[in-house]
Scaffold this active site. Structure first.
Site, mmCIF file in Angstrom:
data_model
loop_
_atom_site.group_PDB
_atom_site.id
_atom_site.type_symbol
_atom_site.label_atom_id
_atom_site.label_comp_id
_atom_site.label_asym_id
_atom_site.label_seq_id
_atom_site.Cartn_x
_atom_site.Cartn_y
_atom_site.Cartn_z
ATOM 1 N N ASP A 432 0.927 -1.078 0.071
ATOM 2 C CA ASP A 432 -0.008 -0.044 0.126
ATOM 3 C C ASP A 432 0.811 1.063 -0.027
ATOM 4 O O ASP A 432 1.819 1.415 0.752
ATOM 5 C CB ASP A 432 -1.060 0.000 1.226
ATOM 6 C CG ASP A 432 -1.977 1.262 1.414
ATOM 7 O OD1 ASP A 432 -2.714 1.357 0.328
ATOM 8 O OD2 ASP A 432 -1.861 2.150 2.205
ATOM 9 N N GLU A 488 1.640 -0.310 -4.989
ATOM 10 C CA GLU A 488 0.547 0.755 -5.132
ATOM 11 C C GLU A 488 1.459 1.822 -5.414
ATOM 12 O O GLU A 488 1.939 2.703 -4.478
ATOM 13 C CB GLU A 488 -0.203 1.093 -4.113
ATOM 14 C CG GLU A 488 -1.269 2.016 -4.469
ATOM 15 C CD GLU A 488 -2.071 2.409 -3.621
ATOM 16 O OE1 GLU A 488 -3.338 2.524 -3.687
ATOM 17 O OE2 GLU A 488 -1.794 2.226 -2.212
#
EC number: 3.2.1.68
Length: 803
Positions: A432, A488
């Protein structure tokens, strides 16, 4: 189970002796200094001092060399040691020894447990032991002060407890400077969680506060056993080539929590196992689990009724989320570990890999107003990226930024990833806000913080690095080099690295540009035909020049962030008022189109168009080079009512609706058939970018693609080892079109997929009862190498030999 190291077994009792410390003379040990060395437990606990009388001869037993005996008087002197009291909680007497600085964490060995924790800035530390009952009562069962001379090596505090610690928990107290303006938050009144704890115990039931309504009750780590009882049943990594993956992003609790799931333990690892066969039937061979590390779902509950449902706010990175376990805190968290392992094992049995969404960009401790739970109370200036006056950099948008490229922190992250691969058998990780992991660290050095010259340049805290040490370390790790690594490639500080993330030819990326371009083209925006074609080819404009392949692009249209697939074609704007932030939160740039009317309650023609558009998006995803990923529930048209940021809702809006799946079986059938079709077609999952010899572009006429600004039509044909040749076309115009097909003498084009047709004729399977009649209806077109397409529709045709 490891054996008791010689440095521990050779020094059985006397804490005054310093196991492993080279060559000190007897003076500091025997002339009074020993009486202050780990001599008692802290005030208010049940420790007791045990006086021992020993001679110099006994000193030899604990490490005093014979040459050091010379000149020492043969007199007995009282030396204090620590024997832990014989209490039911500890299973008998335990003895305290100096311990070892490695490995970090609590390590079960023959005869006891070694504890080691990093803290460079602490002036004092103690190990706190709990029984489960005492933890619930917020009472420390036993506290063992750690002597900086004997229980510290470098910046690691350590101690060995010899004896039985079964069903015990632990934490630490650290003393030192509490000066936020200097980046220090040491507070001896707090018992903090070891970052290396393998399970974290606090509340047992999901969503239920602790005693007295406390949303942040005392937490403690599980003390491990020297053996594991889990049976992997021969489980081995599946090691699918990444190009062959079909990824399903899912929230573990949300997957089975709705009552319509009809599972025995809804919202748990065990409950999810009951539905793995559904995923296999759907054509999924990889699940990407939203955060399953220990987090506090009641993080926001004390100031509002919101829940931290998604879990992007980690407390401990080694521990599986305890309250996703049907056993909860039972057995000190070991049941939760075993249930997670069972989920992975059973997924592998069904041919499904498991990727974890990991959040190494920030923690639940927030900014300077946040709680002291673990990292902050252990060594704040090491674990967090700090400004010169102690302020927290906030590249995560969540109050703090994990100091990923600090030498200690990057070693911690790699240790954690290795643990989940070797001990928990996961197949990969999605990182993330991974761009934070490429930013320069803060070392709490004024020269470094303000910027130190590096080859004539200034490298300041947070500067994006071309070769980030952490990414380098992960990429070249002998254990992690064989797992899936997905970034990401952006963060909340404005760093956007899609196509440019440091990769070592190993890292893949969530391709956010794919999402945006496909959304624009499918809804009929001018100027995106060429970009859409690039997406169909695996985004070579992003990945080819850097030496990567199509499968380094994780293609998606929708994910947990933003609209669901159904909401993408239903709403032109977000409806996030239920989040309690006056609709200010969530993305405003959604690139959605409601197909003519806003909201679910629309006319029949609008609803038909929405169904076509959802299918068009799914077709584009499954025929694109790269790795397709879709979000849980999109296969049946799950709606969140236009809320594009449902992080805080623990109810139906985030739950997989098994009852709705049955009601929307037509869309679910279509999606399942498309995933299987992709697997059948060798040409749709290439190891490299397609060439002109294999793939041919077409417009409304064969061989004449239209890349103009106003073009809304893209088509291609490609040779396929199993299908021979397939033809794929997208008409994103508001007008229907009759398409000319490439001539293939001796062959004919036969329809397979047409999103303009009602189910089940949107996908013509061989077992469809009236398939022949459906094909015959188009024969007069196909005999002329033509095919009629509705507006906003897509088709797939297969080349078949002429009869």
């Amino acid at each position: 189970m490891a054996s008791l190291p010689h440095c521990l077994s050779a020094r059985p009792l006397v804490v005054a002796a310093a196991p492993g410390r080279p060559g000190p003379g007897p003076g500091p040990w025997l002339r009074g200094g020993a009486r202050r060395r780990n001599a008692a437990f802290s005030a208010g606990n049940a420790g007791r001092r045990v006086g021992l009388r020993r001679s110099v001869a006994s000193a030899v037993e604990v490490g005093v060399g014979e040459d050091e005996e010379e000149g020492v008087e043969e007199e007995e002197e009282e030396v204090e040691a620590v024997v832990m009291p014989e209490r039911y909680a500890l299973g008998g007497a335990c003895r305290v020894l100096a311990g070892m600085p490695a490995p970090l964490g609590a390590t079960a060995l023959d005869g006891g447990v070694n504890f080691a924790v990093y803290s460079a800035g602490a002036s004092a530390a103690s190990l706190c032991l709990f029984t489960p009952d005492d933890l619930e009562a917020d009472e420390v069962t036993e506290e063992v002060p750690l002597d900086p001379l004997f229980n510290r090596t470098g910046n690691v505090w350590h101690v060995f407890i010899e004896g039985e610690l079964h069903n015990m928990l632990y934490g630490y107290r650290f003393d030192g400077m509490f000066a936020p303006h200097c980046g220090q938050y040491f507070d001896v009144s707090n018992v903090v969680v070891d970052p290396y704890a393998k399970a974290v115990i606090s509340r047992g039931e999901y969503g239920v506060p602790g005693p007295g309504g406390d949303c942040w009750p005392q937490m403690a780590g599980m003390i491990p056993l020297p053996y594991s009882t889990f049976d992997w049943q021969g489980d081995l990594p599946l090691r699918y080539p990444q190009k062959d993956l079909v990824i399903y992003e899912m929230h573990l609790r949300g997957f089975t929590k709705h009552s319509s799931s009809n599972v025995e333990h809804p919202g748990t690892y065990i409950g999810a196992i009951s539905k793995l066969d559904y995923l296999k039937e759907l054509g999924v061979n990889c699940v990407e689990l939203m955060p399953c590390h220990e987090f506090n779902e009641l993080e926001y509950f004390s100031c509002s009724s919101k829940m931290n449902f998604w879990g992007y706010s980690t407390i401990n990175f080694f521990s599986p989320m305890i309250r996703y376990s049907s056993g909860g805190i039972r057995n000190c968290g070991r049941d939760a570990i075993n249930e997670f392992k069972t989920f992975v094992r059973e997924a592998h049995k069904r041919g499904i890999e498991v990727i974890m969404d990991v959040v190494f960009n920030h923690t639940a401790e927030g900014n300077e107003k946040g709680p002291i739970l673990s990292f902050r109370g252990i060594d704040n200036s090491t674990y967090y990226m700090l400004a010169p006056k102690g302020e927290f950099y906030n590249y995560s948008g969540c109050g703090n930024t994990f100091n990923c490229n600090h030498p200690v922190v990057r070693e911690f992250i790699v240790d954690c990833l290795r643990y989940w691969v070797t001990e928990m058998h996961v197949d990969g990780f999605r990182f993330d806000l991974a761009s934070i992991m490429t930013r320069g660290c803060s070392l709490w050095d004024p020269v470094n913080v303000y910027g130190s010259p590096v080859e004539g340049d200034m490298t300041t805290t947070g500067t994006p690095l071309a070769t980030p040490p952490l990414i380098d370390m992960i990429s070249n790790d002998p254990i992690l080099g064989d797992v899936k690594l997905i970034a990401e490639a952006w963060d909340a500080g404005g760093l956007y690295q899609v196509g440019q993330f440091p990769h070592w030819k190993i890292w893949s990326e969530w391709n956010g540009k794919y999402r945006d371009i496909v959304r624009q083209f499918i809804k009929g925006t001018d100027g995106f035909a060429g970009g859409f074609a690039e997406c169909l080819c695996g985004s070579p404009h992003l990945y080819q020049a850097g030496g990567r392949k199509p499968w380094h692009s994780i293609n998606f249209v929708c994910a947990h962030d933003g609209f669901t697939l159904a909401d993408l074609v239903t709403y032109n704007k977000k409806y996030n008022s239920s989040n309690g932030e006056d609709n200010r939160d969530g993305e405003n740039h959604n690139l959605s189109w409601n197909c003519g009317e806003e909201g679910e309650f629309a006319g029949l023609s609008v609803k038909r168009l929405r169904k076509r558009q959802m299918r068009n998006f799914f077709v584009s995803l499954m025929v694109s080079q790269g790795v397709p990923m879709f979000y849980m529930g999109d296969e049946y048209g799950h709606t969140k009512g236009g809320n594009n940021n449902t992080y805080c809702h623990d109810h139906y809006v985030n739950y997989f609706r098994w009852d709705k799946k049955e009601e929307s079986s037509d869309l679910q059938r279509f999606c399942s058939l498309m995933t299987k079709f992709r697997k059948q077609c060798e040409s749709l999952g290439l190891a490299d970018f397609p060439t002109a010899q294999r793939l041919h572009w077409h417009g409304h006429q064969p061989g004449k693609p239209d890349w103009s600004e106003t073009s809304r039509f893209v088509a291609f044909s490609t040779k396929d080892e199993t299908k021979g040749e397939i033809y794929v076309a997208f008409n994103a115009s508001h007008l229907p079109a009759v398409v000319g097909l490439p001539e293939r003498p001796g062959y004919r084009w036969e329809p397979l997929v047409d999103t303009g047709k009602p189910a089940p004729y949107d996908f013509l399977t061989d077992d469809l009862p009236d398939r022949a009649h459906a094909v015959h209806l188009f024969s007069h077109f196909l005999n002329s190498n033509l095919y009629p397409m509705l507006s906003y529709s897509s088709i797939i045709l297969e080349l078949q030999p002429d009869d």
